[in-house]
Write a protein that holds these residues in place. Structure first.
Motif, short mmCIF file in Angstrom:
data_model
loop_
_atom_site.label_atom_id
_atom_site.label_comp_id
_atom_site.label_asym_id
_atom_site.label_seq_id
_atom_site.Cartn_x
_atom_site.Cartn_y
_atom_site.Cartn_z
N SER A 6 -15.34 -6.68 4.47
CA SER A 6 -16.17 -7.81 4.86
C SER A 6 -17.08 -7.51 6.03
O SER A 6 -18.18 -8.08 6.13
N SER A 7 -16.67 -6.59 6.90
CA SER A 7 -17.46 -6.30 8.11
C SER A 7 -18.01 -4.88 8.15
O SER A 7 -18.96 -4.60 8.89
N GLY A 8 -17.39 -3.96 7.38
CA GLY A 8 -17.78 -2.56 7.46
C GLY A 8 -17.14 -1.80 8.60
O GLY A 8 -17.37 -0.59 8.76
N LYS A 9 -16.31 -2.47 9.39
CA LYS A 9 -15.65 -1.78 10.51
C LYS A 9 -14.50 -0.90 10.00
O LYS A 9 -13.86 -1.21 9.00
N THR A 10 -14.26 0.19 10.71
CA THR A 10 -13.22 1.12 10.31
C THR A 10 -11.84 0.48 10.45
O THR A 10 -11.48 -0.02 11.51
N ALA A 11 -11.06 0.49 9.37
CA ALA A 11 -9.70 -0.02 9.40
C ALA A 11 -8.72 1.10 9.71
O ALA A 11 -7.80 0.93 10.50
N TRP A 12 -8.90 2.26 9.08
CA TRP A 12 -8.11 3.44 9.41
C TRP A 12 -8.84 4.70 8.92
O TRP A 12 -9.65 4.65 8.01
N THR A 13 -8.55 5.79 9.59
CA THR A 13 -9.04 7.11 9.19
C THR A 13 -7.88 8.09 9.32
O THR A 13 -7.20 8.12 10.35
N THR A 14 -7.65 8.89 8.30
CA THR A 14 -6.56 9.87 8.31
C THR A 14 -7.13 11.26 8.04
O THR A 14 -7.75 11.50 7.00
N THR A 15 -6.91 12.15 8.98
CA THR A 15 -7.35 13.54 8.84
C THR A 15 -6.42 14.27 7.87
O THR A 15 -5.20 14.08 7.89
N ARG A 16 -6.99 15.11 7.01
CA ARG A 16 -6.18 15.92 6.11
C ARG A 16 -5.26 16.81 6.93
O ARG A 16 -5.69 17.44 7.91
N SER A 17 -4.00 16.88 6.53
CA SER A 17 -3.00 17.55 7.36
C SER A 17 -2.80 19.02 7.04
O SER A 17 -2.19 19.75 7.83
N LEU A 18 -3.29 19.49 5.89
CA LEU A 18 -3.13 20.91 5.58
C LEU A 18 -3.99 21.75 6.53
O LEU A 18 -5.11 21.39 6.88
N ASP A 19 -3.45 22.89 6.93
CA ASP A 19 -4.16 23.82 7.81
C ASP A 19 -5.16 24.62 6.97
O ASP A 19 -4.78 25.43 6.13
N LEU A 20 -6.45 24.39 7.20
CA LEU A 20 -7.49 25.05 6.43
C LEU A 20 -8.17 26.18 7.22
O LEU A 20 -9.20 26.69 6.80
N SER A 21 -7.56 26.56 8.33
CA SER A 21 -8.19 27.59 9.18
C SER A 21 -8.23 28.95 8.49
O SER A 21 -9.03 29.82 8.87
N GLY A 22 -7.39 29.15 7.49
CA GLY A 22 -7.34 30.44 6.82
C GLY A 22 -8.33 30.59 5.68
O GLY A 22 -8.38 31.64 5.03
N VAL A 23 -9.13 29.56 5.40
CA VAL A 23 -10.12 29.64 4.33
C VAL A 23 -11.50 29.39 4.91
O VAL A 23 -11.65 28.76 5.96
N GLY A 24 -12.52 29.87 4.22
CA GLY A 24 -13.88 29.66 4.68
C GLY A 24 -14.30 28.21 4.59
O GLY A 24 -13.69 27.41 3.87
N ASN A 25 -15.36 27.87 5.34
CA ASN A 25 -15.82 26.49 5.35
C ASN A 25 -16.15 25.98 3.95
O ASN A 25 -15.91 24.81 3.63
N HIS A 26 -16.70 26.86 3.12
CA HIS A 26 -17.08 26.45 1.77
C HIS A 26 -15.88 26.05 0.93
O HIS A 26 -16.02 25.31 -0.04
#
Length: 419
Positions: free
Chosen positions: A194-214
């Protein structure tokens, strides 16, 4: 003879109300009401061309791959004008008249986009009185469908798609939920619708540091499934699949795999989810989603890796999974309980759209505008091949025994001829 006009008027009003309810069939989101591409009660034609079984054909301004969504007598889609710099919402009537062409965002600097993508590829989500359009990093907006007024809009939820936007939003209770799996950031976000305000945001929890950005991006649309009596948001991403409580965004489980840039939306059979893991080397995993925490190989009932789709989603009906490979045009049918091959054959063409199915037939739409109609079942049988003038990158919609196909240039309404 005495005529009781009030009773007659009341009866006519009741009949009109019932007729209106019957006619108001909706297709409110990507892949339809149940997010599975099925409309089992629909009576659709199996043959058409530019002069046969076409109810109407309307020119669509701009370029966009978003699928049509339908509510009552309105059809909404997203489009990109000025080579992507101006992002609009389109609304057609159910008779094919363009009612609204609403400017939502102007973008000075565009990111790179895949040649097969557009800047208006995510499919809107619609409900009574409101439609919600998501353009990935370029913005998200809500429109009052009765007045065509923009209720709210945001341009501050940013990510680098690398290939252009792809994931579509979904509605759940008072929330609008969408993926943000980019080259740079990876999270899932819910807004108060109804307002467009953020209700929640959850960051992906898997560690992606070992793969390239692509290898950190993905383009899947999430699905909510009832598991053990509770709503579960199943959310495939790069390098793994997640499940969340859609009310709060709390992670319920995750499972790792090697894959990225996946597009197909999962389908379900009870507590089993069928997830496509990768774009380059796609596999279908049958995952038991009733667990919690970190899922492992023991939660995967089977895997299938022959001519799997990179972009089109799956169809599941009567214990059989149907799909088509993007580049080879090979269609397959496997069993949902074991992943055993039932049939595999070439229908030709290359594919980006997700198929739809009725009780008897499945419709595969290729990039050139040809729809191959196959019989559902354990025998491979092509019923027809039907060509339209221009290519098709948007998945179709179904309502009131009508098939709505968006091509590169037009929106078609296709139905059985009444002659």
């Amino acid at each position: 003879m005495q005529i009781r006009l009030p009773h007659i008027a009341l009866s006519l009003l009741l009949v009109a109300s019932i007729t209106s309810l019957i006619a108001a069939e909706n297709w409110p989101r990507f892949r339809g009401p149940n997010a599975n591409g099925l409309h089992l009660a629909a009576d659709l034609p199996t043959t058409w061309n530019e002069s046969e079984n076409i109810v109407w054909k309307s020119k669509t301004p701009g370029k966009g791959h978003s699928s049509p969504v339908i509510w009552d007598d309105q059809i909404w889609m997203a489009t990109a004008m000025s080579e992507g710099h101006d992002l609009h919402a389109l609304c057609f009537s159910r008779k094919g008249k363009l009612l609204h062409n609403i400017a939502l965002f102007h973008i000075d600097k565009l990111e790179a986009s895949n040649a097969l993508n557009s800047f208006a590829s995510p499919t809107p989500a619609i409900e009574e009185g409101m439609v919600y359009l998501y353009f990935g990093t370029y913005g998200v907006a809500a429109i009052d469908t009765k007045t065509a007024d923009v209720v709210w809009r945001r341009q501050d939820i940013n990510l680098n798609h690398q290939e252009g936007p792809g994931s579509s939003p979904i509605l759940f209770k008072n929330l609008l939920i969408f993926h943000c799996d980019g080259y740079d950031v990876q999270h899932i976000t819910a807004l108060d619708k109804s307002s467009g305000k953020t209700a929640w945001t959850t960051t992906r929890s898997l560690d992606l540091s070992g793969v390239g950005n692509h290898a950190r991006k993905a383009f899947v649309t999430p699905v909510i499934q009832k598991v053990n009596g509770k709503d579960l948001l199943v959310s495939p991403a790069a390098q793994g699949c997640y499940a969340y409580d859609p009310n709060t965004g709390d992670e319920v489980w995750r499972i790792s795999y090697s894959g990225f840039s996946a597009v197909p939306q999962p389908v379900f059979n009870g507590n089993m989810a069928y997830v496509v893991t990768d774009f380059g080397r796609p596999e279908i995993w049958a995952i038991d989603i009733s667990g919690s925490g970190v899922l492992t190989e023991k939660d995967v009932k089977w895997k299938y890796n022959v001519t799997c789709p990179s972009t089109p989603s799956l169809i599941l009906k009567d214990g059989l999974l149907y799909f088509v490979a993007d580049k080879t045009g090979v269609a397959s049918c496997i069993t949902a309980d074991t992943g055993e091959l039932v049939w595999r054959d070439r229908i030709g063409g290359s594919f980006s759209t997700s198929p739809v199915a009725t009780n008897d037939h499945i419709y595969f739409l290729d990039r050139t505008g040809v729809t191959s109609v196959l019989e559902l079942g354990r025998e491979f049988k092509v019923v027809s091949r039907n060509r339209l003038e221009s290519g098709c990158m948007a998945s179709p919609a179904i309502a009131d025994n009508q098939l709505f196909i968006r091509t590169a240039t037009h929106l078609y309404c296709i139905s059985q001829s009444k002659d």
